[in-house]
Write a protein that holds these residues in place. Structure first.
Motif, PDB file in Angstrom:
ATOM      1  N   VAL A  40       0.849  -1.208   0.000  1.00 59.56           N
ATOM      2  CA  VAL A  40       0.000   0.000   0.000  1.00 59.56           C
ATOM      3  C   VAL A  40       0.883   1.256   0.000  1.00 59.56           C
ATOM      4  CG1 VAL A  40      -1.658   1.333   1.381  1.00 59.56           C
ATOM      5  CG2 VAL A  40      -2.003  -1.145   1.048  1.00 59.56           C
ATOM      6  N   THR A  41       1.955   1.209   0.788  1.00 60.68           N
ATOM      7  CA  THR A  41       2.873   2.351   0.828  1.00 60.68           C
ATOM      8  C   THR A  41       3.450   2.633  -0.561  1.00 60.68           C
ATOM      9  OG1 THR A  41       3.478   1.802   3.086  1.00 60.68           O
ATOM     10  CG2 THR A  41       5.005   3.233   1.904  1.00 60.68           C
ATOM     11  N   ILE A  42       3.805   1.557  -1.281  1.00 58.69           N
ATOM     12  CA  ILE A  42       4.387   1.744  -2.623  1.00 58.69           C
ATOM     13  C   ILE A  42       3.364   2.413  -3.542  1.00 58.69           C
ATOM     14  CG2 ILE A  42       5.260   0.536  -4.674  1.00 58.69           C
ATOM     15  CD1 ILE A  42       6.179  -1.699  -2.720  1.00 58.69           C
ATOM     16  N   VAL A  52       3.873   6.007  -5.444  1.00 56.64           N
ATOM     17  CA  VAL A  52       3.810   6.134  -6.908  1.00 56.64           C
ATOM     18  C   VAL A  52       2.802   7.217  -7.290  1.00 56.64           C
ATOM     19  CG1 VAL A  52       3.015   4.943  -9.005  1.00 56.64           C
ATOM     20  CG2 VAL A  52       4.603   3.787  -7.454  1.00 56.64           C
ATOM     21  N   ARG A  53       1.628   7.177  -6.631  1.00 61.83           N
ATOM     22  CA  ARG A  53       0.591   8.180  -6.911  1.00 61.83           C
ATOM     23  C   ARG A  53       1.092   9.579  -6.537  1.00 61.83           C
ATOM     24  NH1 ARG A  53      -3.979   8.036  -2.668  1.00 61.83           N
ATOM     25  NH2 ARG A  53      -2.194   8.829  -1.539  1.00 61.83           N
ATOM     26  N   ASP A  54       1.637   9.720  -5.316  1.00 60.79           N
ATOM     27  CA  ASP A  54       2.031  11.051  -4.846  1.00 60.79           C
ATOM     28  C   ASP A  54       3.117  11.662  -5.728  1.00 60.79           C
ATOM     29  OD1 ASP A  54       0.199  10.688  -2.904  1.00 60.79           O
ATOM     30  OD2 ASP A  54       1.631  10.281  -1.279  1.00 60.79           O
ATOM     31  N   GLU A  55       3.981  10.796  -6.278  1.00 62.80           N
ATOM     32  CA  GLU A  55       5.077  11.325  -7.108  1.00 62.80           C
ATOM     33  C   GLU A  55       4.697  11.384  -8.585  1.00 62.80           C
ATOM     34  OE1 GLU A  55       8.956  10.697  -6.133  1.00 62.80           O
ATOM     35  OE2 GLU A  55       8.543  10.398  -4.004  1.00 62.80           O
ATOM     36  N   THR A  64      -6.796  -8.237  -0.737  1.00 62.03           N
ATOM     37  CA  THR A  64      -7.959  -7.334  -0.825  1.00 62.03           C
ATOM     38  C   THR A  64      -7.603  -5.943  -0.302  1.00 62.03           C
ATOM     39  OG1 THR A  64      -9.446  -9.211  -0.626  1.00 62.03           O
ATOM     40  CG2 THR A  64     -10.389  -7.050  -0.163  1.00 62.03           C
ATOM     41  N   ARG A  65      -6.859  -5.903   0.796  1.00 58.32           N
ATOM     42  CA  ARG A  65      -6.437  -4.591   1.324  1.00 58.32           C
ATOM     43  C   ARG A  65      -5.627  -3.833   0.282  1.00 58.32           C
ATOM     44  NH1 ARG A  65      -2.830  -5.292   6.264  1.00 58.32           N
ATOM     45  NH2 ARG A  65      -2.455  -3.074   6.003  1.00 58.32           N
ATOM     46  N   VAL A  66      -4.720  -4.552  -0.366  1.00 61.41           N
ATOM     47  CA  VAL A  66      -3.871  -3.911  -1.382  1.00 61.41           C
ATOM     48  C   VAL A  66      -4.730  -3.437  -2.554  1.00 61.41           C
ATOM     49  CG1 VAL A  66      -1.947  -4.273  -2.987  1.00 61.41           C
ATOM     50  CG2 VAL A  66      -1.899  -5.369  -0.729  1.00 61.41           C
ATOM     51  N   LEU A  67      -5.681  -4.285  -2.977  1.00 65.00           N
ATOM     52  CA  LEU A  67      -6.502  -3.947  -4.155  1.00 65.00           C
ATOM     53  C   LEU A  67      -7.465  -2.799  -3.864  1.00 65.00           C
ATOM     54  CD1 LEU A  67      -7.160  -7.560  -5.486  1.00 65.00           C
ATOM     55  CD2 LEU A  67      -5.663  -5.824  -6.478  1.00 65.00           C
ATOM     56  N   GLU A  68      -7.955  -2.737  -2.629  1.00 66.85           N
ATOM     57  CA  GLU A  68      -8.829  -1.609  -2.281  1.00 66.85           C
ATOM     58  C   GLU A  68      -8.059  -0.297  -2.400  1.00 66.85           C
ATOM     59  OE1 GLU A  68     -11.997  -3.873   0.693  1.00 66.85           O
ATOM     60  OE2 GLU A  68     -10.237  -2.885   1.542  1.00 66.85           O
ATOM     61  N   SER A  69      -6.825  -0.342  -1.922  1.00 66.13           N
ATOM     62  CA  SER A  69      -6.016   0.871  -1.999  1.00 66.13           C
ATOM     63  C   SER A  69      -5.704   1.196  -3.467  1.00 66.13           C
ATOM     64  CB  SER A  69      -4.739   0.649  -1.188  1.00 66.13           C
ATOM     65  OG  SER A  69      -3.888   1.709  -1.345  1.00 66.13           O
ATOM     66  N   ALA A  77      -7.497   0.447  -6.057  1.00 65.20           N
ATOM     67  CA  ALA A  77      -8.710   0.891  -6.751  1.00 65.20           C
ATOM     68  C   ALA A  77      -8.949   2.382  -6.519  1.00 65.20           C
ATOM     69  CB  ALA A  77      -9.910   0.070  -6.292  1.00 65.20           C
ATOM     70  N   GLU A  78      -8.596   2.875  -5.316  1.00 66.95           N
ATOM     71  CA  GLU A  78      -8.785   4.306  -5.024  1.00 66.95           C
ATOM     72  C   GLU A  78      -8.023   5.180  -6.008  1.00 66.95           C
ATOM     73  OE1 GLU A  78      -7.478   4.973  -1.036  1.00 66.95           O
ATOM     74  OE2 GLU A  78      -9.033   3.640  -0.215  1.00 66.95           O
ATOM     75  N   GLN A  79      -6.915   4.672  -6.513  1.00 65.73           N
ATOM     76  CA  GLN A  79      -6.116   5.491  -7.445  1.00 65.73           C
ATOM     77  C   GLN A  79      -6.084   4.886  -8.835  1.00 65.73           C
ATOM     78  OE1 GLN A  79      -2.612   4.794  -4.741  1.00 65.73           O
ATOM     79  NE2 GLN A  79      -1.502   4.665  -6.663  1.00 65.73           N
ATOM     80  N   ASN A  80      -6.996   3.913  -9.079  1.00 68.54           N
ATOM     81  CA  ASN A  80      -7.101   3.290 -10.402  1.00 68.54           C
ATOM     82  C   ASN A  80      -5.795   2.641 -10.842  1.00 68.54           C
ATOM     83  OD1 ASN A  80      -8.770   2.566 -12.419  1.00 68.54           O
ATOM     84  ND2 ASN A  80      -8.342   4.351 -13.710  1.00 68.54           N
ATOM     85  N   ALA A  81      -5.108   2.012  -9.891  1.00 63.31           N
ATOM     86  CA  ALA A  81      -3.803   1.403 -10.204  1.00 63.31           C
ATOM     87  C   ALA A  81      -3.969  -0.086 -10.498  1.00 63.31           C
ATOM     88  CB  ALA A  81      -2.846   1.598  -9.032  1.00 63.31           C
ATOM     89  N   PHE A  82      -3.094  -0.577 -11.346  1.00 63.97           N
ATOM     90  CA  PHE A  82      -3.124  -1.984 -11.754  1.00 63.97           C
ATOM     91  C   PHE A  82      -2.185  -2.793 -10.848  1.00 63.97           C
ATOM     92  CE2 PHE A  82      -1.561  -5.579 -14.182  1.00 63.97           C
ATOM     93  CZ  PHE A  82      -2.705  -6.081 -14.773  1.00 63.97           C
TER      94      PHE A  82
END
Ligand code: FDA
Length: 308
Positions: A80-82, A86-89, A116-121, A123-128
């Motif tokens: 999740v941190t990664i 990636v999003r913030d930068e 699921t925790r990773v995928l929820e995070s 999904a918030e930023q539309n990341a694959f």
């Protein structure tokens, strides 16, 4: 598989060899060929410079096989941190995850909860997010978990290994569902009953699976294919098929950081997206040994540094 690669893959699973080889300073120098460093900052720095050169990336914090739920949860938190970094930068990188790191050895439910925790995070930023494929014992549980979660999280992909004899059937099932598939040759030590022993058969199967996944019915079902290899002939074949069939979307080529740099540039220059798989982290030993096993010349390079 040649006997030297087979021995190196065996050593990749040995804690005793890990202590020995991992302790040598020269090992770290050679590891740097394939990995930008041990910290997230190193991985992020590598992604930034790849992006500047026109490549996208997939980040992989190396690690596998945790022994407690706390470790598996920590791995999910790390993923999740990664994603957030990636999003913030504003970087162009997706994420590659390993289910053994998310607790699959402790039970499928542990891995599902953490993924699921990773995928929820994500999904918030539309990341694959791509689930890497590990050794053959993990294939069935991995495909089941992928199937279970991809309805809810469409930005989830999986990996198929052409050295496995079962892969043609797995590809059929995944093609019909329009899955996002990374096609690789396979990096683990597998018995000849389930895996092609001859490299020529692995390569032929790769070409056939790639051709299958680029057919009209698979494309119409929504298949997104990542052709992941440094084999110039297969990359060329992929480009040829794409040109013949007028495919200009949902196809990308993927290669590992530090490997086949000329081919990475050439493929990008041919007009196809190229994603570089960037591994980093302190738990690099098994990952590094698999890279040595893939190419005897790497072993020679390592030994020359060791004795030179
Ligand atoms: P092959 O081994 O035939 O090599 C072709 C040429 O590439 C060689 O002649 C050499 O020039 C160069 N090359 C290959 N490996 C090299 C190395 N280590 N060092 C230097 N040069 C090298 N596997 C898996 O089991 N599960 C997975 O999830 C993944 N994920 C994955 C992602 C991505 C983006 C890639 C590129 C690969 C993987 N793999 C993988 C690894 C894969 O299974 C395979 O082991 C390697 O890609 C090496 O095989 P090639 O397809 O490159 O062909």
């Amino acid at each position: 598989m040649n006997p030297i690669s087979s021995i190196v893959l065996k050593m990749s699973e040995s804690p005793a060899w890990q202590r020995r080889i991992g302790g040598w300073r020269v090992t770290r120098r050679v590891v740097r060929r394939f990995m930008p460093g041990e910290e997230l900052d190193d991985g992020i720095g590598a992604v930034r410079s790849l992006n500047e050169r026109g490549f996208s990336a997939s980040l992989n914090p190396v690690g596998e096989h945790v022994h407690s739920e706390a470790e598996a949860e920590a791995a999910a938190a790390q993923y999740v941190t990664i994603l957030r970094r990636v999003r913030d930068e504003g970087l162009d990188s997706n994420l590659s995850v390993k289910l053994s790191l998310l607790g699959l050895d402790l039970g499928a439910e542990v891995a599902v909860a953490n993924l699921t925790r990773v995928l929820e995070s994500a999904a918030e930023q539309n990341a694959f997010v791509r689930i890497d494929m590990e050794s053959s014992g993990y294939v069935d549980p991995t495909l089941r978990i992928h199937e279970r979660l991809r309805g809810r999280f469409p930005e989830l992909g999986v990996v198929i290994q052409s050295y496995l004899k079962r892969s043609a059937a797995d590809v059929e099932a995944l093609a019909a569902k329009g899955a996002a598939i990374r096609l690789v040759k396979g990096a683990y030590k597998e018995p000849p009953e389930i895996a092609f022993a001859d490299k020529a058969d692995v390569d032929r199967n790769f070409a056939e699976l790639m051709e299958r996944l680029l057919r009209d019915d698979a494309r119409a079902a929504g298949v997104r294919l990542a052709v992941a290899t440094h084999d110039a002939a297969l990359v060329e074949r992929g480009i040829e098929l794409a040109r013949q069939r007028g495919i200009d979307a949902n196809l990308e080529f993927q290669m590992l950081y530090g490997i086949g740099r000329g081919l990475q540039e050439k493929t990008r220059a041919a007009g196809y997206p190229v994603r570089i798989y960037v591994s980093y982290g302190p738990a690099w030993y098994p990952w590094f040994m698999r890279r040595l096993a893939e190419r005897p010349a790497n072993l020679g390079f390592f030994l020359r540094h060791l004795f030179g």
